[in-house]
Design an enzyme around this catalytic site. Sequence first.
Site, PDB file in Angstrom:
ATOM      1  N   ARG A  36       6.015 -21.329 -72.119  1.00 35.52           N
ATOM      2  CA  ARG A  36       7.378 -20.786 -72.076  1.00 35.52           C
ATOM      3  C   ARG A  36       7.467 -19.840 -70.890  1.00 35.52           C
ATOM      4  O   ARG A  36       7.084 -18.677 -70.971  1.00 35.52           O
ATOM      5  CB  ARG A  36       7.730 -20.074 -73.386  1.00 35.52           C
ATOM      6  CG  ARG A  36       7.801 -21.021 -74.574  1.00 35.52           C
ATOM      7  CD  ARG A  36       8.252 -20.335 -75.850  1.00 35.52           C
ATOM      8  NE  ARG A  36       8.311 -21.294 -76.949  1.00 35.52           N
ATOM      9  CZ  ARG A  36       7.316 -21.543 -77.800  1.00 35.52           C
ATOM     10  NH1 ARG A  36       6.167 -20.879 -77.655  1.00 35.52           N
ATOM     11  NH2 ARG A  36       7.453 -22.424 -78.765  1.00 35.52           N
ATOM     12  N   HIS A  75       4.518 -13.993 -65.873  1.00 39.98           N
ATOM     13  CA  HIS A  75       3.992 -15.293 -66.283  1.00 39.98           C
ATOM     14  C   HIS A  75       3.621 -16.120 -65.062  1.00 39.98           C
ATOM     15  O   HIS A  75       4.113 -15.895 -63.961  1.00 39.98           O
ATOM     16  CB  HIS A  75       5.036 -16.067 -67.086  1.00 39.98           C
ATOM     17  CG  HIS A  75       5.309 -15.483 -68.429  1.00 39.98           C
ATOM     18  ND1 HIS A  75       4.504 -15.701 -69.508  1.00 39.98           N
ATOM     19  CD2 HIS A  75       6.314 -14.682 -68.871  1.00 39.98           C
ATOM     20  CE1 HIS A  75       4.993 -15.067 -70.561  1.00 39.98           C
ATOM     21  NE2 HIS A  75       6.085 -14.434 -70.199  1.00 39.98           N
ATOM     22  N   ASP A  96       1.980 -14.399 -78.870  1.00 41.69           N
ATOM     23  CA  ASP A  96       2.362 -14.984 -77.577  1.00 41.69           C
ATOM     24  C   ASP A  96       2.922 -13.941 -76.611  1.00 41.69           C
ATOM     25  O   ASP A  96       3.555 -12.960 -77.026  1.00 41.69           O
ATOM     26  CB  ASP A  96       3.400 -16.090 -77.788  1.00 41.69           C
ATOM     27  CG  ASP A  96       2.778 -17.366 -78.338  1.00 41.69           C
ATOM     28  OD1 ASP A  96       1.540 -17.488 -78.288  1.00 41.69           O
ATOM     29  OD2 ASP A  96       3.523 -18.246 -78.796  1.00 41.69           O
ATOM     30  N   GLU A 117      -0.721 -16.286 -83.860  1.00 45.64           N
ATOM     31  CA  GLU A 117       0.335 -16.912 -84.667  1.00 45.64           C
ATOM     32  C   GLU A 117      -0.128 -18.129 -85.452  1.00 45.64           C
ATOM     33  O   GLU A 117       0.287 -18.344 -86.585  1.00 45.64           O
ATOM     34  CB  GLU A 117       1.515 -17.335 -83.780  1.00 45.64           C
ATOM     35  CG  GLU A 117       2.395 -16.190 -83.369  1.00 45.64           C
ATOM     36  CD  GLU A 117       2.475 -16.051 -81.870  1.00 45.64           C
ATOM     37  OE1 GLU A 117       3.555 -15.823 -81.365  1.00 45.64           O
ATOM     38  OE2 GLU A 117       1.434 -16.173 -81.198  1.00 45.64           O
ATOM     39  N   GLU A 175       9.482 -12.936 -78.173  1.00 47.25           N
ATOM     40  CA  GLU A 175       9.285 -13.318 -79.567  1.00 47.25           C
ATOM     41  C   GLU A 175       7.899 -12.894 -80.036  1.00 47.25           C
ATOM     42  O   GLU A 175       7.733 -12.369 -81.141  1.00 47.25           O
ATOM     43  CB  GLU A 175       9.463 -14.826 -79.722  1.00 47.25           C
ATOM     44  CG  GLU A 175       9.972 -15.277 -81.065  1.00 47.25           C
ATOM     45  CD  GLU A 175      11.403 -14.844 -81.335  1.00 47.25           C
ATOM     46  OE1 GLU A 175      11.709 -14.597 -82.514  1.00 47.25           O
ATOM     47  OE2 GLU A 175      12.198 -14.747 -80.392  1.00 47.25           O
ATOM     48  N   ASP A 212       5.513 -13.105 -74.846  1.00 48.27           N
ATOM     49  CA  ASP A 212       6.938 -13.130 -74.539  1.00 48.27           C
ATOM     50  C   ASP A 212       7.667 -12.251 -75.552  1.00 48.27           C
ATOM     51  O   ASP A 212       7.036 -11.596 -76.391  1.00 48.27           O
ATOM     52  CB  ASP A 212       7.481 -14.566 -74.555  1.00 48.27           C
ATOM     53  CG  ASP A 212       7.220 -15.297 -75.864  1.00 48.27           C
ATOM     54  OD1 ASP A 212       6.888 -14.638 -76.872  1.00 48.27           O
ATOM     55  OD2 ASP A 212       7.342 -16.531 -75.891  1.00 48.27           O
ATOM     56  N   TYR A 263       0.429 -20.782 -70.634  1.00 48.00           N
ATOM     57  CA  TYR A 263       1.537 -20.587 -71.578  1.00 48.00           C
ATOM     58  C   TYR A 263       2.757 -21.396 -71.157  1.00 48.00           C
ATOM     59  O   TYR A 263       3.136 -21.407 -69.984  1.00 48.00           O
ATOM     60  CB  TYR A 263       1.885 -19.111 -71.679  1.00 48.00           C
ATOM     61  CG  TYR A 263       2.810 -18.796 -72.816  1.00 48.00           C
ATOM     62  CD1 TYR A 263       2.507 -19.196 -74.110  1.00 48.00           C
ATOM     63  CD2 TYR A 263       4.002 -18.106 -72.599  1.00 48.00           C
ATOM     64  CE1 TYR A 263       3.352 -18.905 -75.171  1.00 48.00           C
ATOM     65  CE2 TYR A 263       4.851 -17.802 -73.657  1.00 48.00           C
ATOM     66  CZ  TYR A 263       4.524 -18.213 -74.935  1.00 48.00           C
ATOM     67  OH  TYR A 263       5.360 -17.940 -75.980  1.00 48.00           O
TER      68      TYR A 263
END
Length: 696
Positions: free
Chosen positions: A300, A344, A82, A9, A86, A84, A298
């Site tokens: 989140r 995670h 990432d 990203e 999103e 997740d 990470y």
Amino acid sequence: MGKSLVIVESPAKAKTIGRFLGSKYIVKASMGHVRDLPRSQFGVDVENNFEPKYITIRGKGPVLKELRDASKKADRILLATDPDREGEAIAWHLAYALNVSDQECRVDFREITKDAVKEAIKQPRPISQSLVDAQQARRILDRIVGYQLSPLLWDKVKRGLSAGRVQSVAVRVIVDREREIEAFVQEEYWSVTAVLITDKAEEFEAKLRTRSGKKIELANEEEALKVKQDITGLPWIVRSVNKRERRRNPAPPFTTSTMQQEASRKLNFSAKKTMRIAQQLYEGLDVGPEGTVGLITYMRTDATRVSNEAVREVRTLIENEYGSNYIPGKPRHYASKKGAQEAHEAIRPTSSLRRPDQLKAHLTRDQFRLYKLIWERFVASQMSSAIFDSVRVDLEVGDYQFRSTGSTLKFPGFIRLYHEGSDEPNGVEVEERLLPAMEVGDNVKQKELNLNQHFTQPPPRYTEAMLVKTLEEKGIGRPSTYAPIIDTIAMRGYVYTEDKRFRPTELGIIVVDLLKEHFSNLLDVDFTAGMEQKLDLIEEGEVVWQDVIREFYEPFAEDLERAHKTLEKIDVQDEESDVVCEKCGRTMVYKLGRFGKFLACPGYPECKNTKPILHEIGVECEVCKANNRPNGQIVERRSRRGRLFYGCSNYPDCDFTMWQRPVAELCPHCGHNLAIKKQGTPPVCVNKECPGGNDS
């Protein structure tokens, strides 16, 4: 084998990963999403199974061209966005835009270190459609609410308003708390505390607890005086002495929510700032001889799981640094909350061997402070418990029973490194009170008997840390959404902060009341939490995303149609001030901006005059006095970024400013006002040229 194109990203992440992978890999950044719903239209076909209309985001054409050009030079494309929902959706959109044919194109890693990246590259997987569907469902739900409800607010309340599915519930939480405070009826109560002396002249305190074995509550001074009268002259006898060892266990390593809360309490960071700095630590920073490396996992996550390798490494560190007494016999394992994403890990340093002091020279002040917080929390989470020797002494005088408690730290364990913060204004982390030695049957003497008046307090307004904790506990939003939720409701003018606590604006209250009346489900906390659970079921492949949206949309559309027909126009008037606009003569009104209230001319757009609301602090401006100008007063001001500072009320004629809060007392060495550098500390001289050396 030819070259591989790896797409992430951000440029920072691309730089870090490119250094790990070498010349056989081209690493490029998508700069976030490349496709999304159009901003200029609804973009959801509700008649065609809620089919979304995706377009290339404005300004992303050159980015896509660069990625397409790079893809032509590569034999395969790996999408390393990432790990997740999103990130999965970004990978899905990239695969579409770049016409990626290879099914095994998705790469994810939860820490950006050489070993983690190289291992992930070896194990590409297909894009998870269920993860993508969960993100699509959230995006479309939010689009339905935002694009169909906002016009209603424009029409019936005020132009420019907007509503959000989750944000509106967060505003309701703040409004409900404000109403609790308004409805609160203060009640008086009294406490009785005795200062007692043993036969060895050792003093200690004891508090009244019961009368004849039943809890006693004193409603007024008369009842407190009755206690004093009843026990005057009576002997004090020790009835029980209870000694025990008490253990305090460390807190788990950080999740997104707990990191945001602790950074708010200890570092005074907003949730948004915490996430921005955590992103920098995750994506990679140049730390000297080691080069650029990701410093944390990470950021989140709602899980507290930690890899076995990380636990082994930190236990070795603890033993070497503090000794074997500081590591428990077995590694600690922490239970994550229900529904946590166990794929995670918790937020932790990618290597606990990278001590904060070793990195300090390579990090900004804020990066260092957040990394240190994460490092200390993680290391402490695998340390031994703190051990206290606790003593409880119950005493009797007549029909009344008093109690004294004491606690001494026997072994510090994890608190040698880390103390968990508190939302209480005077929260004590480690309290030690040593009681004198006493035995059952001992007599002690009364030195003083203090009767103290108290009043019950209303529930406190939410700090940012408290709000994040409440949103998480109520199941509103997910780790990635807390910071955007808080930022959005403040930007929209529905809430503002006063003394670092949230208060609803009049507009916020009006909108919440309107939505509660006409869209009861939308503002219902349990309904919103239930929707989050349905999104989780979509991610797990248990339900179809269109079915979830249809179940929401049909009653929502009915409520919307009814509201348009029945809701009358609400006239929101700006509150008038007593300040006259010097440019046009109108009476100025109070408006609310991002950093609180300000004064504005109601003649906008013809007259665009605005003024800050100045709060005097009772200190005259020393510069005005020295230059024989009309006396200015020192007032509170805000910088463009919202930071509080102090300046002269005669600005722009007098441009005196300072960051520290000045006091009326003058420095005996140079005559400048003293200032308080840190709350709770005595004032000092901040004049750098002070002959007293700034230690007044």
